[in-house]
Design a protein around this motif. Sequence first.
Motif, PDB file in Angstrom:
ATOM      1  N   UNK A 266     -15.580 -54.413 -15.148  1.00 22.32           N
ATOM      2  CA  UNK A 266     -14.857 -55.174 -14.137  1.00 22.32           C
ATOM      3  C   UNK A 266     -14.862 -56.668 -14.445  1.00 22.32           C
ATOM      4  N   UNK A 267     -13.814 -57.342 -13.982  1.00 21.10           N
ATOM      5  CA  UNK A 267     -13.717 -58.785 -14.078  1.00 21.10           C
ATOM      6  C   UNK A 267     -13.343 -59.359 -12.716  1.00 21.10           C
ATOM      7  N   UNK A 268     -13.635 -60.641 -12.540  1.00 25.62           N
ATOM      8  CA  UNK A 268     -13.243 -61.299 -11.300  1.00 25.62           C
ATOM      9  C   UNK A 268     -11.741 -61.157 -11.072  1.00 25.62           C
ATOM     10  N   UNK A 269     -11.371 -60.882  -9.832  1.00 21.68           N
ATOM     11  CA  UNK A 269      -9.966 -60.741  -9.472  1.00 21.68           C
ATOM     12  C   UNK A 269      -9.438 -59.327  -9.557  1.00 21.68           C
ATOM     13  N   UNK A 270     -10.182 -58.419 -10.170  1.00 20.81           N
ATOM     14  CA  UNK A 270      -9.748 -57.027 -10.230  1.00 20.81           C
ATOM     15  C   UNK A 270      -9.611 -56.477  -8.805  1.00 20.81           C
ATOM     16  N   UNK A 271      -8.704 -55.504  -8.648  1.00 17.56           N
ATOM     17  CA  UNK A 271      -8.476 -54.869  -7.355  1.00 17.56           C
ATOM     18  C   UNK A 271      -8.877 -53.402  -7.444  1.00 17.56           C
ATOM     19  N   UNK A 272      -9.730 -52.968  -6.523  1.00 21.27           N
ATOM     20  CA  UNK A 272     -10.252 -51.600  -6.515  1.00 21.27           C
ATOM     21  C   UNK A 272      -9.752 -50.891  -5.267  1.00 21.27           C
ATOM     22  N   UNK A 273      -9.191 -49.714  -5.444  1.00 23.93           N
ATOM     23  CA  UNK A 273      -8.809 -48.867  -4.313  1.00 23.93           C
ATOM     24  C   UNK A 273      -9.462 -47.501  -4.480  1.00 23.93           C
ATOM     25  N   UNK A 274     -10.178 -47.085  -3.437  1.00 19.35           N
ATOM     26  CA  UNK A 274     -10.872 -45.794  -3.433  1.00 19.35           C
ATOM     27  C   UNK A 274     -10.383 -45.004  -2.236  1.00 19.35           C
ATOM     28  N   UNK A 275      -9.897 -43.796  -2.477  1.00 20.22           N
ATOM     29  CA  UNK A 275      -9.370 -42.977  -1.395  1.00 20.22           C
ATOM     30  C   UNK A 275     -10.092 -41.658  -1.264  1.00 20.22           C
ATOM     31  N   UNK A 276     -10.222 -41.195  -0.043  1.00 14.01           N
ATOM     32  CA  UNK A 276     -10.785 -39.880   0.240  1.00 14.01           C
ATOM     33  C   UNK A 276      -9.857 -39.147   1.206  1.00 14.01           C
ATOM     34  N   UNK A 278      -8.130 -37.315   3.985  1.00 16.72           N
ATOM     35  CA  UNK A 278      -8.424 -37.161   5.399  1.00 16.72           C
ATOM     36  C   UNK A 278      -9.255 -38.275   5.997  1.00 16.72           C
ATOM     37  N   UNK A 279      -9.708 -39.211   5.180  1.00 16.10           N
ATOM     38  CA  UNK A 279     -10.541 -40.304   5.692  1.00 16.10           C
ATOM     39  C   UNK A 279      -9.792 -41.626   5.579  1.00 16.10           C
ATOM     40  N   UNK A 280      -9.461 -42.050   4.374  1.00 16.85           N
ATOM     41  CA  UNK A 280      -8.717 -43.292   4.224  1.00 16.85           C
ATOM     42  C   UNK A 280      -8.899 -43.893   2.850  1.00 16.85           C
ATOM     43  N   UNK A 281      -8.402 -45.119   2.683  1.00 19.71           N
ATOM     44  CA  UNK A 281      -8.474 -45.834   1.422  1.00 19.71           C
ATOM     45  C   UNK A 281      -9.215 -47.147   1.621  1.00 19.71           C
ATOM     46  N   UNK A 282     -10.250 -47.348   0.823  1.00 23.72           N
ATOM     47  CA  UNK A 282     -11.064 -48.543   0.866  1.00 23.72           C
ATOM     48  C   UNK A 282     -10.608 -49.479  -0.257  1.00 23.72           C
ATOM     49  N   UNK A 283     -10.224 -50.701   0.109  1.00 20.62           N
ATOM     50  CA  UNK A 283      -9.712 -51.663  -0.874  1.00 20.62           C
ATOM     51  C   UNK A 283     -10.601 -52.894  -0.919  1.00 20.62           C
ATOM     52  N   UNK A 284     -10.914 -53.335  -2.139  1.00 19.81           N
ATOM     53  CA  UNK A 284     -11.691 -54.552  -2.346  1.00 19.81           C
ATOM     54  C   UNK A 284     -11.253 -55.257  -3.624  1.00 19.81           C
ATOM     55  N   UNK A 285     -11.362 -56.565  -3.635  1.00 21.92           N
ATOM     56  CA  UNK A 285     -11.240 -57.309  -4.872  1.00 21.92           C
ATOM     57  C   UNK A 285     -12.630 -57.550  -5.447  1.00 21.92           C
ATOM     58  N   UNK A 286     -12.709 -58.241  -6.588  1.00 22.62           N
ATOM     59  CA  UNK A 286     -13.977 -58.436  -7.287  1.00 22.62           C
ATOM     60  C   UNK A 286     -14.245 -59.919  -7.455  1.00 22.62           C
ATOM     61  N   UNK A 287     -15.509 -60.313  -7.246  1.00 24.80           N
ATOM     62  CA  UNK A 287     -15.942 -61.694  -7.458  1.00 24.80           C
ATOM     63  C   UNK A 287     -17.290 -61.666  -8.166  1.00 24.80           C
ATOM     64  N   UNK A 288     -17.567 -62.668  -8.971  1.00 28.82           N
ATOM     65  CA  UNK A 288     -18.875 -62.764  -9.626  1.00 28.82           C
ATOM     66  C   UNK A 288     -19.885 -63.392  -8.680  1.00 28.82           C
ATOM     67  N   UNK A 289     -21.092 -62.850  -8.661  1.00 23.95           N
ATOM     68  CA  UNK A 289     -22.156 -63.360  -7.788  1.00 23.95           C
ATOM     69  C   UNK A 289     -23.387 -63.707  -8.623  1.00 23.95           C
TER      70      UNK A 289
END
Length: 289
Positions: A266-276, A278-289
């Motif tokens: 992964x790199x900063x700014x990447x976009x992640x979508x995870x779906x299940x 009957x439940x839904x889709x979880x979306x997040x971007x990426x940042x370095x910490x």
Amino acid sequence: MRYYQLREDGTPRLAVQTADGLFDLTAAKDRLQTLEDLFCAADITDRSIDDVTDDLLEDAVPLDAEVADGDALAAPVSSEIWAAGVTYRISEEARQAESDTPDMYIDVYESDRPEVFFKATPERTVDPEEPVGIRADSEWDVPEPELGVVLSDGDIVGYTVGNDMSSRSIEGENPLYLPQAKVYDKCCSIGPCVRSADSIEDPHDLEMWMTISRDGEVLYDDATNTGKMVRSVEELVDCYTAHNAVPDVAVLLTGTSLVPDESFTLEEGDEIEIGLEGIGTLSNTVVEV
């Protein structure tokens, strides 16, 4: 039913999605502001969360469906999060590939005792649509999409989507570094909602998918099914709660079978979508910490 935790001007509100639409439960009962409040009401009355909600729907205020996809979403449960590992064959293979001691992962995969570990506190967990973190001292980082089991007093009350962010380079260097590879700032996200356990026919037969995009280009896109999990949800929950002072409300992530290949990080700014399913889709971007 699907339950959404909303935050409006810093004030928590609880919403529910039924076949008839999205409704504000806090408008029906002003003391019902969080999922924890609903779990407590269900426990006191010895009823399911859906049964309690049914009694409130007549007084609940309809909401625009777009609210469930917007910036008002918060992590549905603000409690500690634990996770299980090596519960799918591909996860066992991936962790062998990253490690100088691969046999230990085969042992866990085939053992009677699963791997269960502490993952995150509320302060380390980010809301849907908010950035998850990759460590600045890590060279190989991946998201891990997982079915999350929501527990109230140790009982399964619902399911959610989880992103168990992981530093494969740190864990691969030495398995004893697992806490540093797993537990750090912005290391986890859950959401966008909690689907009630009563409304999920079989948690071991849900389609799960993940996409990772960078600058508009899809770099990873794959899907699987929770039926490939070698352990049952009940088995993992039993192991987590046994001889352990678990909080009133908790989330247990159940492992992943969607793992990007070794050439990806992964790199900063990447976009992640995870779906299940009957439940839904979880979306997040990426940042370095």
